[in-house]
Design a protein around this motif. Structure first.
Motif, short mmCIF file in Angstrom:
data_model
loop_
_atom_site.label_atom_id
_atom_site.label_comp_id
_atom_site.label_asym_id
_atom_site.label_seq_id
_atom_site.Cartn_x
_atom_site.Cartn_y
_atom_site.Cartn_z
N SER A 4 -9.84 0.98 0.46
CA SER A 4 -9.15 0.50 1.65
C SER A 4 -8.62 -0.91 1.47
O SER A 4 -9.34 -1.81 1.04
N GLY A 5 -7.34 -1.11 1.82
CA GLY A 5 -6.76 -2.44 1.92
C GLY A 5 -6.49 -2.74 3.38
O GLY A 5 -6.03 -1.87 4.13
N ASN A 6 -6.79 -3.97 3.80
CA ASN A 6 -6.65 -4.35 5.20
C ASN A 6 -5.79 -5.59 5.36
O ASN A 6 -5.66 -6.39 4.43
N SER B 253 -10.05 -8.87 2.05
CA SER B 253 -9.57 -7.79 2.91
C SER B 253 -9.69 -6.38 2.33
O SER B 253 -9.06 -5.45 2.85
N SER B 254 -10.50 -6.19 1.29
CA SER B 254 -10.59 -4.88 0.65
C SER B 254 -11.96 -4.26 0.85
O SER B 254 -12.98 -4.94 0.74
N THR C 280 -9.00 2.12 -7.81
CA THR C 280 -9.11 2.77 -6.51
C THR C 280 -9.82 4.13 -6.61
O THR C 280 -9.93 4.71 -7.69
N ASN D 181 -6.11 -2.76 -8.33
CA ASN D 181 -7.55 -2.49 -8.28
C ASN D 181 -7.86 -1.07 -8.72
O ASN D 181 -7.02 -0.18 -8.65
N VAL E 48 0.84 -1.19 0.00
CA VAL E 48 0.00 0.00 0.00
C VAL E 48 0.88 1.25 0.00
O VAL E 48 2.03 1.21 0.44
N GLY F 154 -5.76 -1.00 8.44
CA GLY F 154 -6.15 -0.74 7.06
C GLY F 154 -5.87 0.69 6.65
O GLY F 154 -5.74 1.59 7.48
N SER G 171 0.63 -8.31 -4.89
CA SER G 171 -0.41 -7.29 -4.75
C SER G 171 -1.33 -7.34 -5.96
O SER G 171 -0.94 -7.77 -7.04
N PHE H 189 -14.71 -1.55 -0.53
CA PHE H 189 -15.11 -0.89 -1.77
C PHE H 189 -16.32 0.00 -1.52
O PHE H 189 -17.15 -0.28 -0.65
N LYS I 51 -12.25 0.53 -4.99
CA LYS I 51 -11.56 0.23 -3.72
C LYS I 51 -11.04 1.50 -3.07
O LYS I 51 -10.44 2.35 -3.72
#
Length: 322
Positions: free
Chosen positions: A130-132, A120-121, A179, A177, A73, A145, A174, A123, A128
């Motif tokens: 947030s990535g967690n 873990s994302s 975003t 996406n 990230v 996140g 990774s 939307f 998207k």
């Protein structure tokens, strides 16, 4: 539970702070924090493949390995990070839907629909934000996140390269996406501080007896020490890595030289330069053996070599090796 609304923006300090809280606090913790520009890679990833390592080095953007798995990230002052550190029953600690709930419910209050997709994302409206990731330590879990609020998307895409061009490895990759920044979904007038306040309000609703807390002098000293010993160290950020190979090429004048680099535990174990099927620049290849595969270490070695016979700029060699 304690609430820590952190003001430090040093990414080394902030990443170290999560590990410190996870392993040294007894209380459940909810934290909010912001980093200045940095790239944060998952524990089991190849940092040089995930980040455009040559660009980040040239721009003095730190690349730091965290203790949780998952993907890479980008952080900057337009990205809000949240962390939950909670005690629970061993074997039942991992629960992305549960721990992302505070964010989801907070956004519902301002009419922004948020859903967890994949593992873990988060939307909203198909994009998207947030990535967690999570990390378990004994009977405690760290769930954290990113929350893209007003991030520099151009710099994000410049720093991270999920296509992995030229890299061959067995690491966790990774995912690229589509975003979005949340600021475009909020009602007019929302700022980062407004967003923080919204999440804090939701945390007070979600968790009983939550109280504010600030790191004391002892906390700061211990976190700075951990950051210095571990998170600023090239051995952690780049050598803690699966084996990988890199293929590239050097274009200079009318010459094309193919490159192949093999790396184990962050260090070069084999390096070939090939022109028209014939190995060339053997002195450079030999000099690089056991060198850390990082532009800083490689350029230091290259600058000690007499390049007059090769007539190729050092910058071109670096481009071919990364």
């Amino acid at each position: 539970m304690i609430l820590i609304n952190r003001t430090e923006t040093d990414p080394y300090f902030n990443i170290a702070a999560e590990e410190y809280v996870l392993k040294n606090f007894c209380e459940d913790v909810f934290m909010l924090w912001v980093n200045r520009p940095s790239v944060i890679v998952g524990k089991h990833q190849v940092a040089a493949a995930e980040a455009d390592i040559l660009f980040t080095w040239q721009e003095n953007i730190p690349v730091i390995r965290r203790i949780s798995g998952g993907g890479t990230v980008y952080h900057d002052e337009g990205n809000l990070n949240y962390s939950l550190v909670l005690k629970g029953e061993r074997g039942r600690l991992v629960d992305y839907q549960k721990y992302a709930g505070t964010v989801i419910r907070a956004l519902e209050k301002v009419k922004i629909p948020a859903v967890l997709q994949g593992k873990s994302s988060l939307f909203t409206r198909g994009r998207k934000f947030s990535g967690n990731a999570e990390h378990v330590h004994h009977d405690r879990v760290l769930h954290h996140g990113t929350l893209l609020f007003n991030t520099d998307m151009a710099l994000l895409r410049r720093c991270i390269r999920p296509a992995h061009a030229g890299y061959t490895d067995k690491s966790i990759r990774s995912v690229d996406n589509n975003t979005t920044n949340l600021i475009g979904h909020f009602p007019p007038g929302y700022s980062m501080e407004s967003f923080k306040a919204l999440l804090i309000e939701q945390a007070y609703e979600d968790y009983i007896d939550i109280e504010p807390y600030s790191f004391n002098e002892e906390d700061h000293r211990a976190i700075r020490e951990l950051a210095k010993e571990k998170y600023t160290a090239m051995e952690w950020n780049f050598a803690y890595s699966p084996r990988y190979d890199v293929k590239g090429k050097i274009m200079h004048a009318n010459t094309e030289i193919l490159t192949r680099v093999s790396v184990v535990k962050g260090r070069i174990i084999d390096l070939d330069f090939t022109e028209n099927g014939k190995q060339v620049m053997g002195e450079i290849s030999n000099t690089m053996i056991n060198c850390m595969h990082h532009p800083e270490a490689v350029s230091e070695k290259l600058n000690k070599i007499n390049f007059a016979p090769y007539n190729i700029p050092v910058t071109k060699i670096l481009e071919g090796m990364f």
